[in-house]
Design a protein around this motif. Structure first.
Motif, PDB file in Angstrom:
ATOM      1  N   GLN A   1      41.339 -25.298  67.610  1.00 47.15           N
ATOM      2  CA  GLN A   1      40.107 -25.039  68.390  1.00 47.15           C
ATOM      3  C   GLN A   1      38.877 -25.660  67.723  1.00 47.15           C
TER       4      GLN A   1
ATOM      5  N   GLU B   1      36.769 -18.783  61.413  1.00 46.11           N
ATOM      6  CA  GLU B   1      37.226 -17.715  62.313  1.00 46.11           C
ATOM      7  C   GLU B   1      38.064 -18.254  63.477  1.00 46.11           C
ATOM      8  N   LEU B   2      38.093 -19.587  63.626  1.00 46.05           N
ATOM      9  CA  LEU B   2      38.841 -20.181  64.742  1.00 46.05           C
ATOM     10  C   LEU B   2      40.202 -20.702  64.284  1.00 46.05           C
TER      11      LEU B   2
ATOM     12  N   ASN C   1      26.704 -20.840  58.541  1.00 46.76           N
ATOM     13  CA  ASN C   1      27.102 -20.269  59.839  1.00 46.76           C
ATOM     14  C   ASN C   1      28.220 -21.086  60.477  1.00 46.76           C
TER      15      ASN C   1
ATOM     16  N   ARG D   1      27.700 -18.118  72.741  1.00 51.85           N
ATOM     17  CA  ARG D   1      28.554 -18.508  71.596  1.00 51.85           C
ATOM     18  C   ARG D   1      29.325 -17.297  71.055  1.00 51.85           C
TER      19      ARG D   1
ATOM     20  N   ASP E   1      36.877 -28.954  69.227  1.00 52.66           N
ATOM     21  CA  ASP E   1      36.065 -28.651  70.404  1.00 52.66           C
ATOM     22  C   ASP E   1      34.828 -27.844  70.012  1.00 52.66           C
ATOM     23  N   ALA E   2      35.031 -26.899  69.082  1.00 55.13           N
ATOM     24  CA  ALA E   2      33.894 -26.072  68.656  1.00 55.13           C
ATOM     25  C   ALA E   2      32.819 -26.935  67.995  1.00 55.13           C
TER      26      ALA E   2
ATOM     27  N   LEU F   1      31.997 -19.866  61.277  1.00 59.71           N
ATOM     28  CA  LEU F   1      32.541 -19.945  62.636  1.00 59.71           C
ATOM     29  C   LEU F   1      33.853 -20.723  62.657  1.00 59.71           C
TER      30      LEU F   1
ATOM     31  N   LYS G   1      23.252 -13.987  64.090  1.00 58.90           N
ATOM     32  CA  LYS G   1      24.639 -14.378  63.776  1.00 58.90           C
ATOM     33  C   LYS G   1      24.864 -15.877  63.984  1.00 58.90           C
ATOM     34  N   ILE G   2      24.285 -16.421  65.067  1.00 54.66           N
ATOM     35  CA  ILE G   2      24.581 -17.815  65.432  1.00 54.66           C
ATOM     36  C   ILE G   2      23.622 -18.809  64.762  1.00 54.66           C
TER      37      ILE G   2
ATOM     38  N   PRO H   1      33.371 -18.480  71.262  1.00 54.92           N
ATOM     39  CA  PRO H   1      33.049 -19.182  70.011  1.00 54.92           C
ATOM     40  C   PRO H   1      33.428 -20.666  70.033  1.00 54.92           C
ATOM     41  N   VAL H   2      34.311 -21.077  70.919  1.00 53.07           N
ATOM     42  CA  VAL H   2      34.726 -22.488  70.932  1.00 53.07           C
ATOM     43  C   VAL H   2      33.729 -23.341  71.720  1.00 53.07           C
ATOM     44  N   TYR H   3      33.373 -22.907  72.899  1.00 51.42           N
ATOM     45  CA  TYR H   3      32.530 -23.762  73.754  1.00 51.42           C
ATOM     46  C   TYR H   3      31.090 -23.261  73.919  1.00 51.42           C
TER      47      TYR H   3
END
Lengths: 141, 141
Positions: B62, B57-58, B50, A77, B65-66, B54, A44-45, A81-83
């Motif tokens: 956010q 989805e935020l 990816n 992650r 920072d992501a 991601l 996924k990541i 998901p943010v940090y």
């Protein structure tokens, strides 16, 4: 490590990707079928092809550590998901700074005791002050 | 943040991917053209799709920072393909453990001074012992 793969028991990666797990599969030794979430997170990541490329660029003895660190980052992650795991780095950096300050202060007090600036035996209740570090000790674990 | 993108000045992501940078491009605010390596690293490690997924989805607030945490992880993985930023986590964890031990020992000494188990003023040269922590201080920075 080293979970052997066969047609009957594909590794977690090949099962996830719905493909035949061939002998010499780059994923098989590090993604055993009994840990499906490990590959799901990494896929996924990072994406399966990025991970495969990265593993091919490493020496065989480095691959297990690489997969484990990728799996750690991926899980972090997915949870944040943010940090991601950078949150853990920030937390640890703050903890190091705080401990270093507490240690510097304690050492400064010790030097003053040793140089007789503070008379010893003034108060055993001072233990309550020094005891505060044990909270941080628990936090560190 | 917020580097505006236009046809004349595509963001670093669109330039890398050789595509037109359209208004509302998800990458543009976080990958300014003057930082091409930031996107190159993130693309190499996570893959553009990816990262795009991601970010979508935020919540908008956010995303910066992501992106920054992804860029940090990606750069660490480019520099150290085996451990990536997990190497920094292990290093910091060992530093926390060491500092906690040193602090516990210093606090134990302070309690003994306060309870008069050690006569104060025995040696100003004790400073050499306490001074050892400043090496770790430098290491922490």
């Amino acid at each position: 490590m080293a979970s052997s793969s066969s047609y009957n028991c594909p590794c977690a990666a090949c099962k996830f990707l719905r493909r035949k797990c061939m002998p010499g599969c780059i994923f098989a030794p590090y993604f055993p079928p009994e840990e499906p979430q490990k590959f799901a997170n990494v896929h996924k990541i990072f994406g399966a092809s990025n991970v495969s490329k990265l593993l091919h660029e490493l020496l065989p003895h480095q691959r297990e550590d690489a997969v484990n660190s990728l799996a750690y980052e991926a899980e972090a992650r997915v949870k944040d998901p943010v940090y991601g795991c950078v949150g853990a780095i920030s937390f640890l950096q703050r903890q190091v700074e705080r401990l270093q300050k507490e240690l510097d202060a304690a050492n400064a007090d010790l030097i003053r005791y040793a140089c007789n600036d503070i008379p010893s035996g003034i108060a055993c209740t001072a233990g309550s002050k020094f005891g505060s570090s044990h909270g941080s000790s628990a936090e560190a674990g």
